[in-house]
Motif scaffolding. Structure first.
Motif, PDB file in Angstrom:
ATOM      1  N   ALA A  34       0.853  -1.195   0.000  1.00 16.55           N
ATOM      2  CA  ALA A  34       0.000   0.000   0.000  1.00 16.55           C
ATOM      3  C   ALA A  34       0.884   1.239   0.000  1.00 16.55           C
ATOM      4  O   ALA A  34       1.832   1.337   0.789  1.00 16.55           O
ATOM      5  CB  ALA A  34      -0.916   0.001   1.225  1.00 16.55           C
ATOM      6  N   LEU A  35       0.578   2.194  -0.851  1.00 18.86           N
ATOM      7  CA  LEU A  35       1.431   3.365  -1.026  1.00 18.86           C
ATOM      8  C   LEU A  35       1.203   4.421   0.044  1.00 18.86           C
ATOM      9  O   LEU A  35       1.910   5.423   0.072  1.00 18.86           O
ATOM     10  CB  LEU A  35       1.199   3.971  -2.412  1.00 18.86           C
ATOM     11  N   THR A  36       0.237   4.206   0.920  1.00 17.40           N
ATOM     12  CA  THR A  36      -0.013   5.173   1.981  1.00 17.40           C
ATOM     13  C   THR A  36       0.762   4.825   3.251  1.00 17.40           C
ATOM     14  O   THR A  36       0.556   5.454   4.287  1.00 17.40           O
ATOM     15  CB  THR A  36      -1.520   5.227   2.302  1.00 17.40           C
ATOM     16  N   TYR A  37       1.650   3.818   3.161  1.00 15.37           N
ATOM     17  CA  TYR A  37       2.476   3.441   4.304  1.00 15.37           C
ATOM     18  C   TYR A  37       3.934   3.393   3.876  1.00 15.37           C
ATOM     19  O   TYR A  37       4.242   2.994   2.752  1.00 15.37           O
ATOM     20  CB  TYR A  37       2.054   2.071   4.854  1.00 15.37           C
ATOM     21  N   THR A  38       4.823   3.800   4.767  1.00 14.79           N
ATOM     22  CA  THR A  38       6.242   3.755   4.446  1.00 14.79           C
ATOM     23  C   THR A  38       6.665   2.309   4.232  1.00 14.79           C
ATOM     24  O   THR A  38       6.196   1.397   4.908  1.00 14.79           O
ATOM     25  CB  THR A  38       7.072   4.380   5.574  1.00 14.79           C
ATOM     26  N   ASP A  39       7.543   2.113   3.283  1.00 18.58           N
ATOM     27  CA  ASP A  39       7.952   0.768   2.886  1.00 18.58           C
ATOM     28  C   ASP A  39       9.436   0.810   2.545  1.00 18.58           C
ATOM     29  O   ASP A  39       9.851   1.491   1.605  1.00 18.58           O
ATOM     30  CB  ASP A  39       7.128   0.320   1.671  1.00 18.58           C
ATOM     31  N   ALA A  40      10.231   0.075   3.311  1.00 19.84           N
ATOM     32  CA  ALA A  40      11.677   0.088   3.105  1.00 19.84           C
ATOM     33  C   ALA A  40      12.064  -0.417   1.726  1.00 19.84           C
ATOM     34  O   ALA A  40      13.141  -0.076   1.210  1.00 19.84           O
ATOM     35  CB  ALA A  40      12.362  -0.753   4.187  1.00 19.84           C
ATOM     36  N   ARG A  41      11.195  -1.214   1.102  1.00 22.80           N
ATOM     37  CA  ARG A  41      11.506  -1.747  -0.228  1.00 22.80           C
ATOM     38  C   ARG A  41      11.579  -0.654  -1.283  1.00 22.80           C
ATOM     39  O   ARG A  41      12.145  -0.866  -2.362  1.00 22.80           O
ATOM     40  CB  ARG A  41      10.458  -2.789  -0.632  1.00 22.80           C
ATOM     41  N   LEU A  42      10.995   0.500  -1.023  1.00 20.10           N
ATOM     42  CA  LEU A  42      10.938   1.578  -2.016  1.00 20.10           C
ATOM     43  C   LEU A  42      12.160   2.488  -1.974  1.00 20.10           C
ATOM     44  O   LEU A  42      12.324   3.333  -2.855  1.00 20.10           O
ATOM     45  CB  LEU A  42       9.677   2.424  -1.809  1.00 20.10           C
ATOM     46  N   LYS A  43      13.002   2.335  -0.975  1.00 21.57           N
ATOM     47  CA  LYS A  43      14.157   3.220  -0.844  1.00 21.57           C
ATOM     48  C   LYS A  43      15.262   2.838  -1.829  1.00 21.57           C
ATOM     49  O   LYS A  43      15.421   1.673  -2.181  1.00 21.57           O
ATOM     50  CB  LYS A  43      14.705   3.156   0.585  1.00 21.57           C
ATOM     51  N   GLY A  44      16.015   3.853  -2.257  1.00 21.98           N
ATOM     52  CA  GLY A  44      17.194   3.609  -3.076  1.00 21.98           C
ATOM     53  C   GLY A  44      16.966   3.638  -4.566  1.00 21.98           C
ATOM     54  O   GLY A  44      17.914   3.439  -5.335  1.00 21.98           O
ATOM     55  N   TYR A  45      15.740   3.899  -5.029  1.00 25.26           N
ATOM     56  CA  TYR A  45      15.478   3.926  -6.466  1.00 25.26           C
ATOM     57  C   TYR A  45      15.770   5.316  -7.038  1.00 25.26           C
ATOM     58  O   TYR A  45      15.603   6.335  -6.359  1.00 25.26           O
ATOM     59  CB  TYR A  45      14.036   3.514  -6.762  1.00 25.26           C
TER      60      TYR A  45
END
Length: 531
Positions: A395-406
């Motif tokens: 869900a894009l309304t919650y922080t997600d460590a998988r999204l970092k570094g792009y």
């Protein structure tokens, strides 16, 4: 097999109300036939202040073999396996067979039904459940009392679990794989307790004593409704409950994750698992693409060229993807996250361009991800090519460590699907927590809707759109986000630009600046600036 359920009460709220909940009279001993043996229900204690209901399951292992597959001749006729069909712990240890008996004997109680006293099932009450012998196999995942605690403590139970020695007269032989278990809670619904036991007893055993069919996924999710999706050991539970069948476990985990995300957003699963549109792309007037409507003049072609078919105009969806690719090229991105990737149309275009070395697709909809996996044919691609792409549920309304570094993130026709009060959460999760070097956002231009002949006045382009912005509203939002998170932003039109109402789609290219959050600058294609 033996299990007891105890509760306490008072003269005003007698403990014997347990009999109404279980649909079993405290003054009787009752017998029930199950698929694996005879079940007996009786009450060792029945009074206003204390009441205990006991379930005794009498298993006949020889009858099990006669009704089972192979009659002891399985696994190539191994004599060891044949002997284990007759000499085993099934009559004594609480395992999957007891879970089946629970569902058979206490079916109405597990559903929370009580026609005689309808107010009782919803009440929280003190319960103590005792199981004298429970197999708790580790199989590399940890076992014994520690596993009992891992499974039941997150659900609010106080756990008393002690390993049973192989032989009390020879303590040096060590502990057996069996555990004596007592669970206590000051306030729990009986239906919830029974559902949890129904799921977790086979999980502790690590094996089911019957064939695990695909419908076991539905049984798991039905029994786990309201608690399993948020359980920290849900992956372990699904894997062991489904006898480590990988395909069933994956299906269960996808549905559990969807349920967790829906609960977190306070929405129904059907509301967020709606990203799969069966209409062809060029028939849509909304998010998955649309055919542009333009004004044409009379044809002046000569007779020699009148029969020549006009070249097909790219759909709005195609023009949108072209514009996004151009923005990504301008940003210099190599690692791209497609947030709200749907069925993977943009990912397919990214895969065609070798400069994009790593591509992440994220969507809340499990159905959309499955469709994307099929459409992209990831399983059939060469290993090196398939390794570029990862699909993930989130869900894009919650922080997600998988999204970092792009290097870049894309929100293609995503923001308008959120309720406006939820939009700041997405802004922080993407621009604040993940913070890619570039973010590309596209959204419909509501002013252009008057040019859609098939769209009734006042209607949004898609039934799930929570809002659609004018050019001024989008520019104001983009400028606010850029300022808040230290980005600059450039606004670009997508599709044919009407002199009166602008383009059908509007695009914003955010670039992380050297300025600190709170000092971002908004730039327009004409080069002007607004603070």
């Amino acid at each position: 097999m033996f299990m007891s359920i105890s509760t306490t009460g008072s003269a005003e709220s007698p403990a014997t109300d347990l009999g109404f909940l279980l649909h079993k009279h405290p003054g009787k001993v009752q017998r029930f036939t199950t698929s694996h043996g005879e079940a007996h229900v009786f009450y060792p204690v029945a009074g206003d202040e204390a009441c205990t209901a006991a379930l005794l399951l009498d298993i006949d292992p020889i009858a099990l073999v006669r009704k089972g597959r192979g009659n002891g001749k399985g696994r190539g006729g191994s004599p060891d396996f044949a002997l284990s069909q007759y000499v085993n712990d099934r009559p004594y240890a609480a395992s999957s067979l007891l879970a089946v008996a629970l569902r058979t004997v206490f079916r109405s109680a597990m559903k929370g039904d009580c026609a005689l006293r309808p107010e009782l099932p919803g009440q929280l009450r003190p319960l103590r459940i005792e199981l004298p012998a429970v197999p708790a196999n580790g199989a590399g995942e940890g076992g014994g009392p520690a596993m009992v605690a891992r499974l039941f403590e997150p659900l609010g139970w106080r756990v008393e679990a002690s390993a049973i020695p192989l032989d009390e007269d020879f303590p040096e032989w060590g502990e057996s794989r069996y555990v004596r278990v007592a669970l206590a809670s000051d306030a729990v619904r009986l239906a919830d307790a029974l559902q949890q036991l129904y799921v977790l007893l086979p999980v502790l055993d690590g094996a089911k004593h019957y064939w695990v069919a695909p419908d076991e996924v539905d049984k798991l999710l039905a029994a786990g409704e309201g608690w399993l999706a948020a359980h920290p050991e849900r992956a372990l539970i699904a894997r062991r409950y489904l006898s480590r069948r990988w395909s069933l476990t994956r299906a269960a985990m996808e549905r559990l994750e969807l349920a967790r995300l829906a609960e977190a957003d306070d929405r129904e699963v059907e509301e967020i698992d709606n990203a799969v549109d069966d209409r062809p792309e060029d028939e849509d007037t909304g998010t998955t693409g649309s055919t542009t409507t333009t004004t044409t003049t009379e044809s002046t072609e000569t007779a020699d060229t009148a029969d020549t078919p006009a070249p097909r105009q790219p759909s709005l969806a195609e023009q949108r993807r072209t514009a996004i690719l151009a923005a990504l090229h301008d940003s210099g991105a190599a690692r791209v996250a497609d947030l709200g990737c749907g069925q993977g149309e943009l990912i397919g275009e990214l895969m065609k361009d070798a400069r994009f070395t790593e591509i992440l697709g994220v969507d809340v909809s499990a159905r959309a991800l499955q469709a994307a996996n099929r459409k992209l044919r990831l399983a059939r691609l060469p290993e090196r090519q398939a390794a570029r792409v990862t699909l993930a549920q989130g869900a894009l309304t919650y922080t997600d460590a998988r999204l970092k570094g792009y290097d870049a993130a894309v929100l293609c026709e995503v923001i308008e699907h959120l309720d406006l009060p939820r939009l700041p959460a997405l802004e922080y999760a993407v621009f604040g927590a993940a913070r890619p070097r570039a973010v590309v956002v596209t959204t419909p231009n509501v002013e252009y809707n008057v040019r859609w002949e098939s769209l009734p006045a006042g209607r949004a382009r898609h039934a799930d759109h929570r809002f659609e912005w004018s050019r001024a509203e989008f520019e104001a939002w983009a400028g606010k986000v850029a300022t808040a998170y230290g980005y600059t932003v450039e606004l670009r039109p997508v599709g044919p630009e009407d002199p009166e109402v602008g383009p059908p789609t509007q695009l914003a290219l955010f670039r992380a600046g050297t300025s600190t959050p709170g000092t971002g600058t908004t730039t327009t294609p004409e080069g002007g600036e607004t603070r």
